[in-house]
Design a protein around this motif. Sequence first.
Motif, PDB file in Angstrom:
ATOM      1  N   LEU A   1      -1.808  28.677  69.636  1.00  0.00           N
ATOM      2  CA  LEU A   1      -1.387  27.492  68.893  1.00  0.00           C
ATOM      3  C   LEU A   1      -2.502  26.957  68.006  1.00  0.00           C
ATOM      4  O   LEU A   1      -2.268  26.536  66.870  1.00  0.00           O
ATOM      5  N   SER A   2      -3.734  26.996  68.522  1.00  0.00           N
ATOM      6  CA  SER A   2      -4.866  26.493  67.732  1.00  0.00           C
ATOM      7  C   SER A   2      -5.064  27.320  66.470  1.00  0.00           C
ATOM      8  O   SER A   2      -5.374  26.781  65.404  1.00  0.00           O
ATOM      9  N   LEU A   3      -4.859  28.649  66.580  1.00  0.00           N
ATOM     10  CA  LEU A   3      -4.995  29.530  65.417  1.00  0.00           C
ATOM     11  C   LEU A   3      -3.879  29.258  64.414  1.00  0.00           C
ATOM     12  O   LEU A   3      -4.113  29.243  63.197  1.00  0.00           O
ATOM     13  N   LYS A   4      -2.672  29.030  64.906  1.00  0.00           N
ATOM     14  CA  LYS A   4      -1.533  28.738  64.037  1.00  0.00           C
ATOM     15  C   LYS A   4      -1.764  27.454  63.264  1.00  0.00           C
ATOM     16  O   LYS A   4      -1.477  27.376  62.064  1.00  0.00           O
ATOM     17  N   ARG A   5      -2.274  26.424  63.937  1.00  0.00           N
ATOM     18  CA  ARG A   5      -2.515  25.156  63.261  1.00  0.00           C
ATOM     19  C   ARG A   5      -3.639  25.267  62.247  1.00  0.00           C
ATOM     20  O   ARG A   5      -3.614  24.604  61.201  1.00  0.00           O
ATOM     21  N   ARG A   6      -4.616  26.109  62.525  1.00  0.00           N
ATOM     22  CA  ARG A   6      -5.780  26.219  61.650  1.00  0.00           C
ATOM     23  C   ARG A   6      -5.515  27.113  60.440  1.00  0.00           C
ATOM     24  O   ARG A   6      -5.942  26.800  59.323  1.00  0.00           O
ATOM     25  N   LEU A   7      -4.791  28.230  60.647  1.00  0.00           N
ATOM     26  CA  LEU A   7      -4.647  29.227  59.593  1.00  0.00           C
ATOM     27  C   LEU A   7      -3.235  29.358  59.044  1.00  0.00           C
ATOM     28  O   LEU A   7      -3.026  30.044  58.050  1.00  0.00           O
ATOM     29  N   GLY A   8      -2.269  28.729  59.680  1.00  0.00           N
ATOM     30  CA  GLY A   8      -0.896  28.808  59.175  1.00  0.00           C
ATOM     31  C   GLY A   8      -0.351  30.220  59.214  1.00  0.00           C
ATOM     32  O   GLY A   8      -0.458  30.932  60.209  1.00  0.00           O
ATOM     33  N   LYS A   9       0.236  30.676  58.095  1.00  0.00           N
ATOM     34  CA  LYS A   9       0.877  31.987  58.038  1.00  0.00           C
ATOM     35  C   LYS A   9      -0.105  33.127  58.304  1.00  0.00           C
ATOM     36  O   LYS A   9       0.274  34.168  58.849  1.00  0.00           O
ATOM     37  N   LEU A  10      -1.373  32.938  57.919  1.00  0.00           N
ATOM     38  CA  LEU A  10      -2.365  33.982  58.133  1.00  0.00           C
ATOM     39  C   LEU A  10      -2.533  34.285  59.621  1.00  0.00           C
ATOM     40  O   LEU A  10      -2.840  35.421  60.011  1.00  0.00           O
ATOM     41  N   ALA A  11      -2.321  33.299  60.473  1.00  0.00           N
ATOM     42  CA  ALA A  11      -2.440  33.500  61.920  1.00  0.00           C
ATOM     43  C   ALA A  11      -1.434  34.528  62.414  1.00  0.00           C
ATOM     44  O   ALA A  11      -1.715  35.302  63.337  1.00  0.00           O
ATOM     45  N   TYR A  12      -0.242  34.565  61.797  1.00  0.00           N
ATOM     46  CA  TYR A  12       0.764  35.558  62.178  1.00  0.00           C
ATOM     47  C   TYR A  12       0.306  36.961  61.808  1.00  0.00           C
ATOM     48  O   TYR A  12       0.516  37.924  62.565  1.00  0.00           O
ATOM     49  N   VAL A  13      -0.312  37.091  60.646  1.00  0.00           N
ATOM     50  CA  VAL A  13      -0.797  38.401  60.203  1.00  0.00           C
ATOM     51  C   VAL A  13      -1.876  38.910  61.145  1.00  0.00           C
ATOM     52  O   VAL A  13      -1.854  40.074  61.585  1.00  0.00           O
ATOM     53  N   ILE A  14      -2.827  38.041  61.485  1.00  0.00           N
ATOM     54  CA  ILE A  14      -3.922  38.431  62.380  1.00  0.00           C
ATOM     55  C   ILE A  14      -3.377  38.835  63.744  1.00  0.00           C
ATOM     56  O   ILE A  14      -3.772  39.863  64.322  1.00  0.00           O
ATOM     57  N   THR A  15      -2.457  38.038  64.280  1.00  0.00           N
ATOM     58  CA  THR A  15      -1.892  38.328  65.594  1.00  0.00           C
ATOM     59  C   THR A  15      -1.061  39.595  65.565  1.00  0.00           C
ATOM     60  O   THR A  15      -1.086  40.402  66.512  1.00  0.00           O
ATOM     61  N   ALA A  16      -0.310  39.821  64.483  1.00  0.00           N
ATOM     62  CA  ALA A  16       0.505  41.026  64.363  1.00  0.00           C
ATOM     63  C   ALA A  16      -0.364  42.280  64.352  1.00  0.00           C
ATOM     64  O   ALA A  16      -0.038  43.290  64.994  1.00  0.00           O
ATOM     65  N   ILE A  17      -1.480  42.228  63.656  1.00  0.00           N
ATOM     66  CA  ILE A  17      -2.387  43.383  63.624  1.00  0.00           C
ATOM     67  C   ILE A  17      -2.976  43.630  65.004  1.00  0.00           C
ATOM     68  O   ILE A  17      -3.033  44.776  65.485  1.00  0.00           O
ATOM     69  N   ARG A  18      -3.403  42.563  65.665  1.00  0.00           N
ATOM     70  CA  ARG A  18      -3.999  42.716  66.998  1.00  0.00           C
ATOM     71  C   ARG A  18      -3.006  43.315  67.990  1.00  0.00           C
ATOM     72  O   ARG A  18      -3.329  44.257  68.717  1.00  0.00           O
ATOM     73  N   ILE A  19      -1.786  42.792  68.005  1.00  0.00           N
ATOM     74  CA  ILE A  19      -0.775  43.282  68.934  1.00  0.00           C
ATOM     75  C   ILE A  19      -0.310  44.692  68.548  1.00  0.00           C
ATOM     76  O   ILE A  19      -0.093  45.555  69.396  1.00  0.00           O
ATOM     77  N   GLY A  20      -0.181  44.928  67.242  1.00  0.00           N
ATOM     78  CA  GLY A  20       0.296  46.220  66.780  1.00  0.00           C
ATOM     79  C   GLY A  20      -0.608  47.378  67.150  1.00  0.00           C
ATOM     80  O   GLY A  20      -0.142  48.513  67.328  1.00  0.00           O
ATOM     81  N   LEU A  21      -1.889  47.129  67.298  1.00  0.00           N
ATOM     82  CA  LEU A  21      -2.841  48.189  67.638  1.00  0.00           C
ATOM     83  C   LEU A  21      -2.834  48.543  69.118  1.00  0.00           C
ATOM     84  O   LEU A  21      -3.338  49.608  69.506  1.00  0.00           O
TER      85      LEU A  21
END
Length: 308
Positions: A167-187
């Motif tokens: 949640l803290s990442l989502k509030r800080r980075l907005g849509k970019l937080a989804y991209v970062i999380t998607a890459i991390r989970i996707g790997l």
Amino acid sequence: MRFFRRDDLPSPAASFRTAPCDVLIMANPTAGGYRPKLLAKVQEKLQAGGCKVTLHLTSHAGEIGEVCADPKLAVGLLVIAGGDGSINEALAGFQSNPAPPDLAVIPFGTANVLACELGLPRRSGAIAGAILRRRTKPLHAGLANGHPFVLMASSGFDAEVVHGIPLSLKRRLGKLAYVITAIRIGLTRETSDLTAEIDGETLHGKLAVATNGRFYGGPFVISPDASVTKAGLQLLMLEKDDPLSSFRFGLALLMGRVHKAKGVTVRNFQRARILSNRPVPVQIDGDPFGTTPVEIEPAPGHLAIVVP
């Protein structure tokens, strides 16, 4: 169980009301995208237009739902200043309210998909003008295990990202937080096998999205024939989620051609059940919602929502 009142609203034609009106604006001051100056301007313009306006800032999680569930809620119009999650919370509360008020939205949040669906304005003057005109359309919804969603319910990779984003990442980075999380989970993720039982038909795949509207993840068209202002749900099933298939899916999403993409099946449905051999994350309207299995159906009735 009756979900919404307003079964007597004209559909799909819009209806109109005029000021003066009794308006309650609810907003979460800790949410991402919170804009106090915009709220103040909207309140000022509504009051100048003859409305009695109360601005209520929530103090704890779940407060929007609590207020909406109160049968003593005596306002002509409830305005949610927030994202899709706040709107979902209001709908959940309305399930317990025998006479919910009409609804309006001031778009905040990371990706307010409902705002895209309805073409909602984002400037204070246009927002206040729409509320003062009180032009409304029916707002339909779906139910996932009995809980309402106005946009979508899905299981698979996108839900894994929703569950995994801090949640803290989502509030800080907005849509970019989804991209970062998607890459991390996707790997590191282990792919999931899903089965969707829909009206007597069985589909198999890796990603299942039950949608109530046209858009997905923001301004990306996933179902051009769907609309939150008319009854009916559609299920999209992605057969594979290997890197090449995921790339094709993403490219088709950007081009607005997901419903025609290779390896994608789309069906209208009345009842759907999404199953898996092991629990797979589920999300509704961009928020975590447990794991499979999940049963999905249209919500009976509809609300009235203010549109431009």
